[in-house]
Design a protein around this motif. Structure first.
Motif, PDB file in Angstrom:
ATOM      1  N   ARG A  43      -2.354  -0.567   3.199  1.00 17.47           N
ATOM      2  CA  ARG A  43      -3.200  -1.759   3.400  1.00 17.47           C
ATOM      3  C   ARG A  43      -4.341  -1.803   2.377  1.00 17.47           C
ATOM      4  O   ARG A  43      -5.519  -1.873   2.706  1.00 17.47           O
ATOM      5  CB  ARG A  43      -3.808  -1.804   4.817  1.00 17.47           C
ATOM      6  CG  ARG A  43      -2.814  -1.926   5.948  1.00 17.47           C
ATOM      7  CD  ARG A  43      -3.512  -1.971   7.294  1.00 17.47           C
ATOM      8  NE  ARG A  43      -4.435  -0.874   7.481  1.00 17.47           N
ATOM      9  CZ  ARG A  43      -5.750  -0.970   7.360  1.00 17.47           C
ATOM     10  NH1 ARG A  43      -6.313  -2.123   7.100  1.00 17.47           N
ATOM     11  NH2 ARG A  43      -6.519   0.085   7.521  1.00 17.47           N
ATOM     12  N   ILE A  44      -3.976  -1.739   1.128  1.00 17.67           N
ATOM     13  CA  ILE A  44      -4.975  -1.799   0.067  1.00 17.67           C
ATOM     14  C   ILE A  44      -4.850  -3.148  -0.642  1.00 17.67           C
ATOM     15  O   ILE A  44      -3.843  -3.429  -1.299  1.00 17.67           O
ATOM     16  CB  ILE A  44      -4.807  -0.629  -0.928  1.00 17.67           C
ATOM     17  CG1 ILE A  44      -5.093   0.693  -0.195  1.00 17.67           C
ATOM     18  CG2 ILE A  44      -5.732  -0.797  -2.130  1.00 17.67           C
ATOM     19  CD1 ILE A  44      -4.901   1.928  -1.014  1.00 17.67           C
ATOM     20  N   GLY A  45      -5.880  -3.958  -0.465  1.00 13.30           N
ATOM     21  CA  GLY A  45      -5.865  -5.304  -1.048  1.00 13.30           C
ATOM     22  C   GLY A  45      -6.362  -5.294  -2.482  1.00 13.30           C
ATOM     23  O   GLY A  45      -6.673  -4.246  -3.059  1.00 13.30           O
ATOM     24  N   VAL A  65     -15.081  -3.840  -0.533  1.00 11.14           N
ATOM     25  CA  VAL A  65     -14.003  -4.564   0.153  1.00 11.14           C
ATOM     26  C   VAL A  65     -13.372  -3.583   1.141  1.00 11.14           C
ATOM     27  O   VAL A  65     -12.632  -2.681   0.761  1.00 11.14           O
ATOM     28  CB  VAL A  65     -12.943  -5.076  -0.851  1.00 11.14           C
ATOM     29  CG1 VAL A  65     -11.832  -5.821  -0.126  1.00 11.14           C
ATOM     30  CG2 VAL A  65     -13.595  -5.950  -1.917  1.00 11.14           C
ATOM     31  N   GLU A  66     -13.729  -3.727   2.423  1.00  9.24           N
ATOM     32  CA  GLU A  66     -13.331  -2.734   3.420  1.00  9.24           C
ATOM     33  C   GLU A  66     -11.881  -2.920   3.842  1.00  9.24           C
ATOM     34  O   GLU A  66     -11.505  -3.953   4.394  1.00  9.24           O
ATOM     35  CB  GLU A  66     -14.243  -2.831   4.657  1.00  9.24           C
ATOM     36  CG  GLU A  66     -15.709  -2.532   4.386  1.00  9.24           C
ATOM     37  CD  GLU A  66     -15.980  -1.040   4.171  1.00  9.24           C
ATOM     38  OE1 GLU A  66     -15.167  -0.203   4.632  1.00  9.24           O
ATOM     39  OE2 GLU A  66     -17.015  -0.721   3.541  1.00  9.24           O
ATOM     40  N   ASP A  67     -11.074  -1.919   3.585  1.00  9.27           N
ATOM     41  CA  ASP A  67      -9.679  -1.906   4.049  1.00  9.27           C
ATOM     42  C   ASP A  67      -9.175  -0.469   3.954  1.00  9.27           C
ATOM     43  O   ASP A  67      -9.970   0.461   4.113  1.00  9.27           O
ATOM     44  CB  ASP A  67      -8.807  -2.909   3.260  1.00  9.27           C
ATOM     45  CG  ASP A  67      -8.788  -2.642   1.751  1.00  9.27           C
ATOM     46  OD1 ASP A  67      -9.262  -1.575   1.336  1.00  9.27           O
ATOM     47  OD2 ASP A  67      -8.279  -3.494   1.009  1.00  9.27           O
ATOM     48  N   GLY A  68      -7.929  -0.272   3.642  1.00 11.93           N
ATOM     49  CA  GLY A  68      -7.394   1.088   3.584  1.00 11.93           C
ATOM     50  C   GLY A  68      -7.874   1.880   2.377  1.00 11.93           C
ATOM     51  O   GLY A  68      -7.643   3.096   2.297  1.00 11.93           O
TER      52      GLY A  68
END
Ligand SMILES: Cc1cc2nc3c(=O)[nH]c(=O)nc-3n(C[C@H](O)[C@H](O)[C@H](O)COP(=O)(O)O)c2cc1C
Length: 185
Positions: A43-45, A65-68
């Motif tokens: 889940r890396i955008g 940018v909060e994600d994986g």
């Protein structure tokens, strides 16, 4: 001590995964821990080029940018060495590799020689199951990435339709040699 192995294909039973597993076997054969990260599961955008170009990647060396990405960034900082295995797509790294490493490069290349990867060894593997066209440009892209991140290219390996029967053994050997050198460092 741990070597982090990035596999950036959506296929868990394809050539990229086979190469990543060969690298893990090689690392472990030298008595060093190995972890394979399947980037398509992470889940890396995309980088958002925040604030008209630079966000906290420049000022704090972390991505806003909060994600994986954040967890993987931490794991990457802790690792002692790296293997990056990507399928060759249009002569480049795959999309999941580019998404992850675009963001890692912003956070770590902006630290210059203080990058968390400085001096750590890395192996690049370009796995082209097709014609093999574009394999050199893909390796070159990885080589430049390693330079930006300040890690030390230990080996750069190509795999094509023709060489796939014998290249996994070479990847295993390269990974074992890299891990053995880590053990002596
Ligand atoms: C979008 C796309 C682009 C590709 N571009 C190339 C290419 O430029 N050169 C090449 O030799 N193979 C190309 N291929 C083939 C892949 O490199 C090959 O199938 C790869 O080994 C797949 O790895 P996998 O089995 O881990 O999915 C492409 C495949 C896809 C899906």
């Amino acid at each position: 001590m741990n070597v982090l192995i990035f596999a950036s294909s959506p296929n868990k039973d394809g050539l990229t995964a086979q190469c990543a597993e060969a690298a893990a076997e090689g690392v472990r054969s030298a008595g060093v821990g190995a972890e394979i990260v399947y980037l398509n599961d992470e889940r890396i955008g995309l980088c958002q080029a925040c604030s008209r170009g630079w966000g906290t990647c420049l000022t704090e060396h972390r991505c806003q940018v909060e994600d994986g990405f954040q967890a993987l960034h931490e794991k990457t900082k802790q690792a002692a060495g790296y293997v990056l295995v990507t399928p060759v797509y249009f002569g480049q790294m795959s999309e999941s590799a580019k998404a992850c490493f675009d963001r890692l490069r912003r956070c770590e290349a902006t630290r210059g020689d203080q990058s968390a990867l400085t001096g750590k060894p890395a192996i690049g593997v370009a796995a082209a199951g097709g014609s093999g066209g574009g394999i050199v440009s893909c390796l070159d892209e990885m080589n430049r990435l390693f330079a930006h991140l300040r890690c030390a290219a230990f080996d750069m390996i190509t795999v094509t339709q023709k060489s796939r029967p014998y290249k996994p053994a070479a990847i295993r050997a390269a990974a074992a040699a890299m891990a053995a050198a880590l053990g002596k460092a």
